[in-house]
Design an enzyme around this catalytic site. Structure first.
Site, PDB file in Angstrom:
ATOM      1  CB  SER A 264      -7.854 123.432 -17.734  1.00 41.16           C
ATOM      2  OG  SER A 264      -7.972 123.912 -19.063  1.00 41.16           O
ATOM      3  CE  LYS A 265       0.281 126.727 -18.345  1.00 38.32           C
ATOM      4  NZ  LYS A 265       0.159 126.888 -19.796  1.00 38.32           N
ATOM      5  NE  ARG A 266      -5.763 121.909 -22.418  1.00 42.14           N
ATOM      6  CZ  ARG A 266      -6.718 121.002 -22.541  1.00 42.14           C
ATOM      7  NH1 ARG A 266      -7.242 120.743 -23.676  1.00 42.14           N
ATOM      8  NH2 ARG A 266      -7.153 120.328 -21.488  1.00 42.14           N
ATOM      9  N   GLY A 268      -7.075 129.399 -19.841  1.00 40.86           N
ATOM     10  CA  GLY A 268      -6.403 130.679 -19.631  1.00 40.86           C
ATOM     11  C   GLY A 268      -5.633 131.078 -20.886  1.00 40.86           C
TER      12      GLY A 268
END
Ligand code: GLU
Length: 505
Positions: A264-266, A268
Site C-alpha cells: 500500500s501507499k503506507r 511506501g
C-alpha cells in the site's frame, strides 16, 4: 495487425496510479504487442464522488514516462470513442433499461436513510446487510411494490436506482486464463446497482457496455476485480453478448517487501521507498510523495522490474528491453501467487541498466540534477564521472550523492582508517610520488599507473603503503572508483590542491 485482439487499460481517475495499476497497463501493452493487437486507454470516470482533479494527467504522464503507448484513447482518437466514460454518459441508460425490460434488473426506490436504517438493524444483530435475492423481498422496489405504484413513482420523478436481479442458487463459472475455473455461488452476490440516482452508470454497467461496444477481446486486470467478474458474466448473459464475452486474466496481488499483505501507499511512506511511478503533489504535504522517477530510476528498469512482478519468461534471462518483453510475453506464464515487491531487486534492475547505458547518455541525464545541486560541470566531465561511478550505485542521483567529491570539496575524511595505518613518513612519500606524477605530460590513467608502479618499486614500497591515503586525500574515503581513473577525471591541479588540504606541508 490482428484486429480481433483488442485490450484496454481502464483506470479510474481517483488518485495517483499505484504501481500495481502500472503493471496492469504494462501487461495489457505487452500482450497487445505480442499479438499485433490494439491497445485502448479508457478513462472510467463515472463515479463523480471519487473524481480527483489531476489524476487523469498523472496517469497519462506516468505512462508516457514509461513508454507505454496506446492505439486508441482520449486525445489519440479511434473508431470506438469517446474514450472517457463521462463523455459516453447518454449511452448507458438504455442498456440499464434493457435489463429492466428483460426482467434482469429492477427499480429500487429505497432512500439512503432507509438503507442505512436496515444496515444498522442488521449490524445490531451482528449480521451484514446485502441487497440481494433474499432481502430485496422486504425492500422498496419494483419487485415488491405493485405496478401502479411503481409507475406513479417513476412518473413523479422520484429518485431510484436500477439494480441487477441476481438469480438464486446458481453456480457462476469463470474461466480465468491465470486461475483456471473459478466458481461463485450466486447466493453470495448482491444485487449490484447498475444505474445510480443521478442517472450515471456504475462501474459495472459502464465497464461491460464499453468492453462490448469497444470489442474488447481480453480483460487483463488486478485480482481485486475477480469477485466482480461474477456479476460481469451475468451481465454478458443478460445482454445476450455471451458469444463475444472477453477472456479474463486476473493478475496476482503485489505484496509488501516482507511478503505479508498487500503493498500500500503506507508501506511506501514507512519504508521510504517508491510505490508509485512518478511524484504526486497534494495540497497537504503528508499526502504528497515521490515516485520511481524522482528516486532516480530509469523507465526501462521500472518496466523490467514490473514485468517480473507476477510473470516470468521461464528462462534465466532477466534483462529485457520493452521489445524483448513484448516478444517473450504470454498470459499463461502469469502466476497465481502474490508477487513480492522486492525493492532490492528494483535497485538491481536499475543498476543493470545504468551499467549498460552509454556514458554520454548518462552524463546528459545527470546534467539537470547536477545543475539543481548547484554544480557547474562540462558535459565531458559529467560523462566521465558517470562512467566511473555507474557500477557503484543503484540510481543516477546516487552518483551525485556518493560522488559529491567530484564536484565540491571533501566534506569528511575517513579518519579511522588513517589513524590505524598512518605512519608519519607517508606524507613525504606521497608528496614525492605526486611530484613524479605531475611531471608527466599526459595525466591519464595509464601513465599515472605506470609512473606510480615505478616509483613504488624504486622506493621499496607497496601499493597499500600509499594508495589508501591518496584515495582519502582525493575523495575522503577508501571506497570508490579506481585511484588513477579518479585522478585523471579530477585533474592535476585539483589533485594537488586536495593533497595540500589533506596533508598540509
Ligand atoms: N476502472 C477500473 C479500475 O480502476 C477498471 C477495472 C477493470 O479493468 O475492469 O481499475
Amino acid at each position: 495487425m490482428n484486429d480481433k485482439i483488442r485490450l484496454r487499460f481502464a483506470p479510474s481517475p481517483t488518485g495517483a496510479l499505484h504501481i500495481g495499476g502500472v503493471r496492469t497497463a504494462l501487461y495489457n501493452y505487452l500482450f497487445t504487442q505480442k499479438m499485433g493487437g490494439t491497445l485502448i486507454l479508457r478513462i472510467e470516470d463515472t463515479d463523480q464522488t471519487r473524481y480527483v482533479a489531476g489524476a487523469e494527467d498523472y496517469i497519462l504522464e506516468s505512462l508516457r514516462w514509461l513508454g507505454i503507448e496506446f492505439d486508441e484513447g482520449p486525445g489519440i482518437g479511434g473508431d470506438f470513442g469517446p474514450y472517457r466514460q463521462s463523455e459516453r454518459k447518454a449511452l448507458y441508460g438504455k442498456y440499464a433499461q434493457q435489463l429492466v425490460d428483460s426482467g434482469h434488473a429492477y427499480y429500487a426506490f429505497d432512500t439512503e436513510e432507509e438503507l442505512t436504517a436496515v444496515r444498522t438493524d442488521f449490524e445490531s444483530r451482528k449480521e451484514t446487510f446485502r441487497y440481494d435475492g433474499v432481502t430485496r423481498k422486504g425492500l422498496k422496489n419494483s419487485l415488491t411494490l405493485d405496478e401502479a405504484e411503481v409507475r406513479q413513482r417513476l412518473e413523479s420523478g422520484a429518485s431510484y436506482t436500477i439494480r441487477l436481479k441476481v438469480p438464486r442458487d446458481e453456480d457462476i463459472k469463470i474461466n480465468d486464463i491465470v486461475r483456471g475455473e473459478v466458481v461463485f455461488s450466486s447466493n453470495e452476490l448482491d444485487d449490484k446497482v447498475m444505474l445510480k440516482g443521478d442517472g450515471m452508470p456504475t462501474y459495472h454497467l459502464a465497464n461491460i457496455v464499453d468492453d462490448h461496444l469497444m470489442e474488447i477481446s481480453h480483460v487483463v486486470r488486478g485480482e481485486e476485480w475477480l469477485p466482480s467478474t461474477a456479476h460481469h458474466v451475468l451481465l454478458y448473459r443478460f445482454f445476450g453478448w455471451e458469444d463475444s464475452m472477453p477472456q479474463f486474466a486476473h493478475l496476482p496481488l503485489i505484496l509488501r517487501p516482507d511478503g505479508k499483505g498487500k503493498l500500500s501507499k503506507r508501506d511506501g511512506d514507512k519504508l521510504g521507498i517508491p510505490v508509485f511511478p512518478i511524484s504526486w503533489e497534494a495540497e497537504k504535504a503528508e499526502d504528497s510523495f515521490k515516485g520511481f522517477r524522482e528516486f532516480g530510476f530509469m523507465p526501462q528498469a521500472v518496466l523490467n522490474f514490473l514485468a517480473f512482478l507476477g510473470w516470468n519468461p521461464g528462462t534465466e534471462q532477466e534483462i529485457f528491453s520493452l521489445e524483448e518483453l513484448s516478444a517473450a510475453f504470454t498470459l499463461d506464464r502469469i502466476g497465481k501467487a502474490g508477487a513480492r515487491f522486492d525493492y532490492d531487486k528494483a535497485n538491481w534492475f536499475n543498476q543493470q541498466y545504468l551499467i549498460q547505458s552509454d556514458n554520454d547518455h548518462l552524463g546528459q541525464l545527470l546534467k539537470p540534477m547536477a545543475n539543481l545541486a548547484g554544480y557547474t560541470a562540462t558535459d565531458a566531465y559529467l560523462t566521465a564521472v558517470a562512467g566511473l561511478m555507474k557500477e557503484r550505485v543503484n540510481t543516477l542521483p546516487e552518483i551525485l550523492e556518493t560522488g559529491y567529491y567530484f564536484f565540491e570539496p571533501i566534506r569528511e575524511y575517513e579518519e579511522k582508517m588513517i589513524r590505524k595505518k598512518w605512519k608519519p613518513e607517508r606524507t613525504e612519500q606521497l608528496l614525492l610520488l605526486n611530484e613524479e606524477l605531475e611531471k608527466s605530460d599526459t595525466y591519464t590513467t595509464e601513465t599515472l599507473e605506470a609512473t606510480t608502479k615505478a616509483f613504488l618499486e624504486s622506493n621499496g614500497l607497496g601499493f597499500g603503503d600509499v594508495f589508501p591515503f591518496y584515495r582519502i586525500a582525493l575523495s575522503g574515503t577508501t571506497k570508490g572508483p579506481g585511484l588513477f581513473e579518479m585522478m585523471e577525471v579530477i585533474g592535476k591541479e585539483e589533485v594537488k590542491k586536495r593533497l595540500t588540504v589533506a596533508f598540509p606541508y
